[in-house]
Design a protein around this motif. Structure first.
Motif, PDB file in Angstrom:
ATOM      1  N   ALA A 161       0.876  -1.180   0.047  1.00  0.00           N
ATOM      2  CA  ALA A 161      -0.141  -0.097  -0.043  1.00  0.00           C
ATOM      3  C   ALA A 161       0.863   1.309  -0.145  1.00  0.00           C
ATOM      4  N   LEU A 162       1.896   1.293   0.695  1.00  0.00           N
ATOM      5  CA  LEU A 162       2.723   2.362   0.857  1.00  0.00           C
ATOM      6  C   LEU A 162       3.243   2.765  -0.417  1.00  0.00           C
ATOM      7  N   THR A 163       3.966   1.419  -1.013  1.00  0.00           N
ATOM      8  CA  THR A 163       4.734   1.694  -2.597  1.00  0.00           C
ATOM      9  C   THR A 163       3.563   2.238  -3.535  1.00  0.00           C
ATOM     10  N   THR A 164       2.576   1.340  -3.601  1.00  0.00           N
ATOM     11  CA  THR A 164       1.571   1.653  -4.819  1.00  0.00           C
ATOM     12  C   THR A 164       0.837   2.692  -4.619  1.00  0.00           C
ATOM     13  N   LYS A 165       0.304   3.218  -3.393  1.00  0.00           N
ATOM     14  CA  LYS A 165      -0.772   4.032  -3.342  1.00  0.00           C
ATOM     15  C   LYS A 165      -0.151   5.429  -3.012  1.00  0.00           C
ATOM     16  N   HIS A 166       1.035   5.398  -2.027  1.00  0.00           N
ATOM     17  CA  HIS A 166       1.512   6.445  -1.516  1.00  0.00           C
ATOM     18  C   HIS A 166       3.017   6.791  -2.171  1.00  0.00           C
ATOM     19  N   GLY A 167       3.501   6.214  -3.067  1.00  0.00           N
ATOM     20  CA  GLY A 167       4.563   6.480  -3.632  1.00  0.00           C
ATOM     21  C   GLY A 167       5.666   6.292  -2.905  1.00  0.00           C
ATOM     22  N   VAL A 168       5.829   5.599  -1.774  1.00  0.00           N
ATOM     23  CA  VAL A 168       7.047   5.470  -1.202  1.00  0.00           C
ATOM     24  C   VAL A 168       8.040   4.511  -2.074  1.00  0.00           C
ATOM     25  N   ALA A 169       9.214   4.758  -1.961  1.00  0.00           N
ATOM     26  CA  ALA A 169      10.345   3.790  -2.659  1.00  0.00           C
ATOM     27  C   ALA A 169      10.122   2.691  -2.075  1.00  0.00           C
ATOM     28  N   ALA A 170      10.092   1.507  -2.724  1.00  0.00           N
ATOM     29  CA  ALA A 170      10.206  -0.091  -1.978  1.00  0.00           C
ATOM     30  C   ALA A 170      11.534  -0.038  -1.491  1.00  0.00           C
ATOM     31  N   ALA A 171      12.682   0.361  -2.018  1.00  0.00           N
ATOM     32  CA  ALA A 171      13.920   0.368  -1.274  1.00  0.00           C
ATOM     33  C   ALA A 171      14.036   0.847  -0.115  1.00  0.00           C
ATOM     34  N   ARG A 172      13.259   1.692   0.195  1.00  0.00           N
ATOM     35  CA  ARG A 172      13.330   2.252   1.759  1.00  0.00           C
ATOM     36  C   ARG A 172      12.466   1.441   3.048  1.00  0.00           C
ATOM     37  N   LEU A 173      11.894   0.303   2.342  1.00  0.00           N
ATOM     38  CA  LEU A 173      10.908  -0.344   3.321  1.00  0.00           C
ATOM     39  C   LEU A 173      11.150  -2.124   3.312  1.00  0.00           C
ATOM     40  N   SER A 174      11.191  -2.651   4.555  1.00  0.00           N
ATOM     41  CA  SER A 174      11.224  -3.909   4.648  1.00  0.00           C
ATOM     42  C   SER A 174      10.237  -4.530   5.355  1.00  0.00           C
ATOM     43  N   ALA A 175       9.607  -5.607   5.085  1.00  0.00           N
ATOM     44  CA  ALA A 175       8.584  -6.025   6.052  1.00  0.00           C
ATOM     45  C   ALA A 175       8.862  -7.311   6.717  1.00  0.00           C
ATOM     46  N   GLN A 176       8.565  -7.193   8.075  1.00  0.00           N
ATOM     47  CA  GLN A 176       8.776  -8.155   8.932  1.00  0.00           C
ATOM     48  C   GLN A 176       7.646  -8.522   9.912  1.00  0.00           C
ATOM     49  N   GLY A 177       7.605  -9.792  10.074  1.00  0.00           N
ATOM     50  CA  GLY A 177       6.473 -10.318  10.943  1.00  0.00           C
ATOM     51  C   GLY A 177       7.099 -10.618  12.293  1.00  0.00           C
ATOM     52  N   ALA A 178       6.359 -10.103  13.392  1.00  0.00           N
ATOM     53  CA  ALA A 178       6.671 -10.562  14.683  1.00  0.00           C
ATOM     54  C   ALA A 178       5.630 -11.126  15.268  1.00  0.00           C
ATOM     55  N   GLY A 179       4.413 -11.295  14.853  1.00  0.00           N
ATOM     56  CA  GLY A 179       3.511 -12.183  15.116  1.00  0.00           C
ATOM     57  C   GLY A 179       3.275 -11.964  16.804  1.00  0.00           C
ATOM     58  N   PRO A 180       3.086 -13.052  17.414  1.00  0.00           N
ATOM     59  CA  PRO A 180       2.832 -12.930  18.987  1.00  0.00           C
ATOM     60  C   PRO A 180       4.096 -12.579  19.803  1.00  0.00           C
ATOM     61  N   LEU A 181       5.092 -12.407  19.080  1.00  0.00           N
ATOM     62  CA  LEU A 181       6.343 -12.429  19.910  1.00  0.00           C
ATOM     63  C   LEU A 181       6.540 -10.970  20.441  1.00  0.00           C
ATOM     64  N   ALA A 182       5.760  -9.936  20.159  1.00  0.00           N
ATOM     65  CA  ALA A 182       5.761  -8.393  20.570  1.00  0.00           C
ATOM     66  C   ALA A 182       4.616  -7.801  21.081  1.00  0.00           C
ATOM     67  N   PRO A 183       3.683  -8.453  21.911  1.00  0.00           N
ATOM     68  CA  PRO A 183       2.624  -7.973  22.341  1.00  0.00           C
ATOM     69  C   PRO A 183       2.725  -6.641  22.766  1.00  0.00           C
ATOM     70  N   VAL A 184       1.511  -5.620  22.849  1.00  0.00           N
ATOM     71  CA  VAL A 184       1.480  -4.273  23.535  1.00  0.00           C
ATOM     72  C   VAL A 184       0.421  -4.526  24.661  1.00  0.00           C
ATOM     73  N   ALA A 185      -0.337  -5.517  24.297  1.00  0.00           N
ATOM     74  CA  ALA A 185      -1.378  -5.691  25.388  1.00  0.00           C
ATOM     75  C   ALA A 185      -1.488  -7.131  25.603  1.00  0.00           C
ATOM     76  N   SER A 186      -2.527  -7.283  26.740  1.00  0.00           N
ATOM     77  CA  SER A 186      -2.559  -8.820  26.987  1.00  0.00           C
ATOM     78  C   SER A 186      -3.759  -9.473  25.761  1.00  0.00           C
TER      79      SER A 186
END
Length: 66
Positions: free
Chosen positions: A23-48
């Motif tokens: 979405a950031l690259t196609t709809k908002h023109g952010v250069a793909a080279a500036r972004l890296s997608a990583q998943g944290a899943g349940p390893l970094a919760p902010v709430a219970s």
């Protein structure tokens, strides 16, 4: 959130991050080279994960400066 297996949550987290990058690259023109997608899943919760409200807060994407 912590519902489901670790493998399925990590996969979902990665797909969610990939969707934000797309979405950031196609709809908002952010250069793909500036972004890296990583998943944290349940390893970094902010709430219970004991309530739906807490689980909803844990379904998120964060931008982290590198």
């Amino acid at each position: 959130d912590g519902v489901g297996t670790l493998a399925s949550n990590m996969d979902l987290s990665k797909r969610r991050a990939d969707a934000v990058v797309a979405a950031l690259t196609t709809k908002h023109g952010v250069a793909a080279a500036r972004l890296s997608a990583q998943g944290a899943g349940p390893l970094a919760p902010v709430a219970s994960n004991k309530s739906e409200d807490g689980r909803a807060k844990n379904r998120r994407v964060e931008l982290v400066e590198q």
